[in-house]
Design an enzyme around this catalytic site. Structure first.
Site, PDB file in Angstrom:
ATOM      1  CG  ASP A 102      -1.939  -1.097   1.223  1.00 58.39           C
ATOM      2  OD1 ASP A 102      -1.910  -1.929   0.285  1.00 58.39           O
ATOM      3  OD2 ASP A 102      -2.777  -1.137   2.145  1.00 58.39           O
ATOM      4  CG  ASP A 144     -12.768  -1.977  -0.824  1.00 58.30           C
ATOM      5  OD1 ASP A 144     -12.337  -3.115  -1.083  1.00 58.30           O
ATOM      6  OD2 ASP A 144     -12.282  -0.939  -1.294  1.00 58.30           O
TER       7      ASP A 144
END
Length: 240
Positions: free
Chosen positions: A8, A130
């Site tokens: 990330d 998500d």
């Protein structure tokens, strides 16, 4: 079961968030490409990249870091975060990314993913779903929609999507264990390659995901906090 070490990126560095909160950031490396090289050395067959700044701003921000990763590793990569247009998808694929993940667009204009599958092929387009309490979140997890993760998965299947990354936001970065029951439900109901993301804390969680028939798992904080050996996990779940 395929394992996807996560990298990330925020402000050009390799970081992890806790529960998707941008004010709960831990920096693990200043140069993400060095992390990518490490995961490749330890046996990774695929890398999962996220442009966190891009997810918030709606366009690619960490392209320099992404490009360096592509240059340094030989294994395929997938990227999510801020990819909202056909041009964004083409640009990432032209950089050498193998799979492009779209999340917000899958909610706002799901038929757009059907168009992308038709143009670029199902192996190159991934839906990133998500969710929090079963409802899909968009705009870098800042907004909760009224669409259920299961309904969106089923719609993605209709549009030719084969791979879906399902993230339980409440577990992401917490090492509290993935949402195995719901991930299994998504897998069983759709018969798609549902990749679990969020909460994996160690080998026991991977054992449980594998036993539930889950096709893949993204590994984040467990790797960075040394709760899990990537080399051992790859040997057990990918090469057995």
């Amino acid at each position: 079961m395929r394992l996807y070490p996560a990298i990330d990126m925020k402000d050009g560095a390799c970081v992890r968030l806790t529960k998707g909160k941008f004010d709960a950031v831990t920096v693990y490396a200043e140069h993400p490409y060095q992390v990518a090289e490490k995961w490749e050395r330890e046996g990774a067959s695929f890398l999962h990249l996220v442009d966190l700044d891009g997810a918030l701003r709606g366009h690619s921000v960490n392209e320099t870091a992404i490009r360096k990763i592509i240059e340094r590793v030989s294994i395929p990569t997938e990227i999510g975060g801020g990819i909202r247009s056909r041009e964004d998808v083409r640009r990432m694929l032209n950089l050498g990314i193998f799979r492009v993940i779209l999340g917000t667009k899958a909610v706002e204009r799901p038929e757009f993913l059907r168009e992308l599958v038709e143009e670029f092929g199902a192996e190159h387009i991934v839906a990133g779903i998500d969710a929090k309490d079963g409802l899909v979140a968009i705009q870098g997890w800042e907004t909760i929609s009224q669409i259920s993760a299961l309904d969106l998965c089923l719609r993605m299947k209709e549009y030719g999507i084969r791979h879906i990354i399902y993230t339980d936001i409440s577990r992401d970065g917490t090492l509290s264990g993935p949402n195995i029951s719901y991930t299994k439900e998504l897998t069983d109901r759709t018969q798609l390659d549902i990749i679990a993301s969020g909460g994996v804390s160690g080998m026991a969680d991977l054992d449980a995901l594998c036993a539930a028939g889950i096709g893949g798992a993204i590994l984040g904080k467990a790797l960075y906090e040394k709760k899990l050996s990537l080399r051992e996990a790859v040997e057990k779940f990918e090469r057995a």
